[in-house]
Design a protein around this motif. Structure first.
Motif, PDB file in Angstrom:
ATOM      1  N   ALA A  38       0.825  -1.219   0.000  1.00  0.00           N
ATOM      2  CA  ALA A  38       0.000   0.000   0.000  1.00  0.00           C
ATOM      3  C   ALA A  38       0.854   1.262   0.000  1.00  0.00           C
ATOM      4  CB  ALA A  38      -0.921  -0.008   1.208  1.00  0.00           C
ATOM      5  N   PHE A  39       2.080   1.169   0.466  1.00  0.00           N
ATOM      6  CA  PHE A  39       2.956   2.330   0.520  1.00  0.00           C
ATOM      7  C   PHE A  39       3.529   2.689  -0.855  1.00  0.00           C
ATOM      8  CE2 PHE A  39       5.455  -1.447   1.221  1.00  0.00           C
ATOM      9  CZ  PHE A  39       6.531  -1.274   0.356  1.00  0.00           C
ATOM     10  N   LEU A  40       3.361   1.809  -1.833  1.00  0.00           N
ATOM     11  CA  LEU A  40       3.901   2.022  -3.176  1.00  0.00           C
ATOM     12  C   LEU A  40       3.079   3.083  -3.908  1.00  0.00           C
ATOM     13  CD1 LEU A  40       6.109   0.696  -4.995  1.00  0.00           C
ATOM     14  CD2 LEU A  40       4.274  -0.656  -5.975  1.00  0.00           C
ATOM     15  N   PRO A  41       3.711   4.176  -4.338  1.00  0.00           N
ATOM     16  CA  PRO A  41       2.947   5.217  -5.028  1.00  0.00           C
ATOM     17  C   PRO A  41       2.461   4.741  -6.394  1.00  0.00           C
ATOM     18  CG  PRO A  41       5.254   5.863  -4.780  1.00  0.00           C
ATOM     19  CD  PRO A  41       5.096   4.536  -4.154  1.00  0.00           C
ATOM     20  N   GLY A  42       1.369   5.318  -6.833  1.00  0.00           N
ATOM     21  CA  GLY A  42       0.811   4.953  -8.125  1.00  0.00           C
ATOM     22  C   GLY A  42       1.732   5.277  -9.287  1.00  0.00           C
ATOM     23  N   SER A  43       2.591   6.267  -9.107  1.00  0.00           N
ATOM     24  CA  SER A  43       3.515   6.637 -10.173  1.00  0.00           C
ATOM     25  C   SER A  43       4.506   5.514 -10.482  1.00  0.00           C
ATOM     26  CB  SER A  43       4.254   7.922  -9.814  1.00  0.00           C
ATOM     27  OG  SER A  43       4.976   7.756  -8.614  1.00  0.00           O
ATOM     28  N   VAL A  44       4.835   4.711  -9.501  1.00  0.00           N
ATOM     29  CA  VAL A  44       5.742   3.572  -9.726  1.00  0.00           C
ATOM     30  C   VAL A  44       5.065   2.536 -10.610  1.00  0.00           C
ATOM     31  CG1 VAL A  44       6.965   1.681  -8.596  1.00  0.00           C
ATOM     32  CG2 VAL A  44       6.994   3.947  -7.581  1.00  0.00           C
ATOM     33  N   ILE A  45       3.794   2.291 -10.379  1.00  0.00           N
ATOM     34  CA  ILE A  45       3.061   1.339 -11.212  1.00  0.00           C
ATOM     35  C   ILE A  45       2.925   1.877 -12.626  1.00  0.00           C
ATOM     36  CG2 ILE A  45       0.836   0.200 -11.528  1.00  0.00           C
ATOM     37  CD1 ILE A  45       0.686  -0.057  -8.503  1.00  0.00           C
ATOM     38  N   TRP A  46       2.667   3.175 -12.763  1.00  0.00           N
ATOM     39  CA  TRP A  46       2.589   3.774 -14.092  1.00  0.00           C
ATOM     40  C   TRP A  46       3.924   3.673 -14.818  1.00  0.00           C
ATOM     41  CZ3 TRP A  46      -1.316   4.588 -17.053  1.00  0.00           C
ATOM     42  CH2 TRP A  46      -2.565   4.835 -16.510  1.00  0.00           C
ATOM     43  N   LEU A  47       5.015   3.916 -14.095  1.00  0.00           N
ATOM     44  CA  LEU A  47       6.342   3.812 -14.686  1.00  0.00           C
ATOM     45  C   LEU A  47       6.614   2.390 -15.180  1.00  0.00           C
ATOM     46  CD1 LEU A  47       9.130   5.155 -15.241  1.00  0.00           C
ATOM     47  CD2 LEU A  47       9.795   4.325 -12.986  1.00  0.00           C
ATOM     48  N   LEU A  48       6.271   1.397 -14.369  1.00  0.00           N
ATOM     49  CA  LEU A  48       6.451   0.004 -14.775  1.00  0.00           C
ATOM     50  C   LEU A  48       5.593  -0.330 -15.986  1.00  0.00           C
ATOM     51  CD1 LEU A  48       6.546  -1.802 -11.310  1.00  0.00           C
ATOM     52  CD2 LEU A  48       8.416  -1.634 -12.958  1.00  0.00           C
ATOM     53  N   LEU A  49       4.385   0.177 -16.015  1.00  0.00           N
ATOM     54  CA  LEU A  49       3.489  -0.070 -17.144  1.00  0.00           C
ATOM     55  C   LEU A  49       4.030   0.551 -18.433  1.00  0.00           C
ATOM     56  CD1 LEU A  49       0.775  -1.274 -18.031  1.00  0.00           C
ATOM     57  CD2 LEU A  49      -0.254   0.918 -17.489  1.00  0.00           C
ATOM     58  N   ILE A  50       4.520   1.770 -18.336  1.00  0.00           N
ATOM     59  CA  ILE A  50       5.085   2.439 -19.508  1.00  0.00           C
ATOM     60  C   ILE A  50       6.345   1.723 -19.983  1.00  0.00           C
ATOM     61  CG2 ILE A  50       6.229   4.575 -20.259  1.00  0.00           C
ATOM     62  CD1 ILE A  50       4.136   6.051 -18.500  1.00  0.00           C
ATOM     63  N   LEU A  51       7.178   1.269 -19.050  1.00  0.00           N
ATOM     64  CA  LEU A  51       8.368   0.509 -19.431  1.00  0.00           C
ATOM     65  C   LEU A  51       8.002  -0.804 -20.108  1.00  0.00           C
ATOM     66  CD1 LEU A  51      10.726   1.066 -16.373  1.00  0.00           C
ATOM     67  CD2 LEU A  51      11.100   1.828 -18.709  1.00  0.00           C
ATOM     68  N   ALA A  52       6.968  -1.474 -19.621  1.00  0.00           N
ATOM     69  CA  ALA A  52       6.531  -2.723 -20.235  1.00  0.00           C
ATOM     70  C   ALA A  52       6.029  -2.487 -21.652  1.00  0.00           C
ATOM     71  CB  ALA A  52       5.446  -3.377 -19.383  1.00  0.00           C
ATOM     72  N   ILE A  53       5.255  -1.438 -21.841  1.00  0.00           N
ATOM     73  CA  ILE A  53       4.750  -1.127 -23.185  1.00  0.00           C
ATOM     74  C   ILE A  53       5.901  -0.764 -24.117  1.00  0.00           C
ATOM     75  CG2 ILE A  53       3.391   0.543 -24.495  1.00  0.00           C
ATOM     76  CD1 ILE A  53       1.454   0.603 -22.090  1.00  0.00           C
ATOM     77  N   ALA A  54       6.838   0.041 -23.640  1.00  0.00           N
ATOM     78  CA  ALA A  54       7.963   0.460 -24.478  1.00  0.00           C
ATOM     79  C   ALA A  54       8.837  -0.725 -24.880  1.00  0.00           C
ATOM     80  CB  ALA A  54       8.797   1.506 -23.742  1.00  0.00           C
ATOM     81  N   THR A  55       9.124  -1.619 -23.947  1.00  0.00           N
ATOM     82  CA  THR A  55       9.950  -2.776 -24.310  1.00  0.00           C
ATOM     83  C   THR A  55       9.179  -3.751 -25.188  1.00  0.00           C
ATOM     84  OG1 THR A  55       9.400  -3.837 -22.199  1.00  0.00           O
ATOM     85  CG2 THR A  55      11.496  -2.644 -22.331  1.00  0.00           C
ATOM     86  N   GLY A  56       7.864  -3.808 -25.047  1.00  0.00           N
ATOM     87  CA  GLY A  56       7.062  -4.638 -25.939  1.00  0.00           C
ATOM     88  C   GLY A  56       7.110  -4.122 -27.365  1.00  0.00           C
ATOM     89  N   VAL A  57       7.045  -2.808 -27.510  1.00  0.00           N
ATOM     90  CA  VAL A  57       7.156  -2.208 -28.843  1.00  0.00           C
ATOM     91  C   VAL A  57       8.560  -2.430 -29.403  1.00  0.00           C
ATOM     92  CG1 VAL A  57       7.197   0.008 -30.068  1.00  0.00           C
ATOM     93  CG2 VAL A  57       5.345  -0.514 -28.469  1.00  0.00           C
ATOM     94  N   LEU A  58       9.587  -2.251 -28.570  1.00  0.00           N
ATOM     95  CA  LEU A  58      10.941  -2.471 -29.033  1.00  0.00           C
ATOM     96  C   LEU A  58      11.202  -3.919 -29.444  1.00  0.00           C
ATOM     97  CD1 LEU A  58      13.071  -0.297 -26.598  1.00  0.00           C
ATOM     98  CD2 LEU A  58      12.774   0.020 -29.049  1.00  0.00           C
ATOM     99  N   SER A  59      10.576  -4.856 -28.747  1.00  0.00           N
ATOM    100  CA  SER A  59      10.781  -6.261 -29.118  1.00  0.00           C
ATOM    101  C   SER A  59      10.136  -6.579 -30.454  1.00  0.00           C
ATOM    102  CB  SER A  59      10.232  -7.183 -28.028  1.00  0.00           C
ATOM    103  OG  SER A  59       8.827  -7.182 -28.022  1.00  0.00           O
ATOM    104  N   ARG A  60       9.072  -5.875 -30.805  1.00  0.00           N
ATOM    105  CA  ARG A  60       8.434  -6.073 -32.110  1.00  0.00           C
ATOM    106  C   ARG A  60       9.188  -5.363 -33.218  1.00  0.00           C
ATOM    107  NH1 ARG A  60       5.715 -10.491 -32.322  1.00  0.00           N
ATOM    108  NH2 ARG A  60       4.436 -10.699 -30.480  1.00  0.00           N
ATOM    109  N   VAL A  61       9.791  -4.227 -32.901  1.00  0.00           N
ATOM    110  CA  VAL A  61      10.475  -3.430 -33.918  1.00  0.00           C
ATOM    111  C   VAL A  61      11.909  -3.919 -34.152  1.00  0.00           C
ATOM    112  CG1 VAL A  61      11.268  -1.081 -34.455  1.00  0.00           C
ATOM    113  CG2 VAL A  61       9.035  -1.441 -33.429  1.00  0.00           C
TER     114      VAL A  61
END
Length: 61
Positions: free
Chosen positions: A36-59
């Motif tokens: 619960a102490f984990l800020p929402g921005s950390v989850i957003w950062l992880l989500l954006i990193l996952a999307i970016a690496t997913g795009v990079l793996s396709r490209v």
């Protein structure tokens, strides 16, 4: 050093899996109030990193 395209694509795919897994685990554990102490921005950062690496793996050539 030059890496073949196949290993580069594999590297980004592994990173995508790691970031997606971390994001899912953090989201579930935060919902269960174990992280619960984990800020929402950390989850957003992880989500954006996952999307970016997913795009990079396709490209990746």
């Amino acid at each position: 050093m030059f890496q073949p395209a196949n290993s580069q694509k594999r590297f980004f795919s592994l990173l995508f899996g790691a970031f997606a897994g971390l994001t899912l685990a953090a989201w579930i554990l935060r919902g269960l109030t174990l992280l619960a102490f984990l800020p929402g921005s950390v989850i957003w950062l992880l989500l954006i990193l996952a999307i970016a690496t997913g795009v990079l793996s396709r490209v990746a050539r």
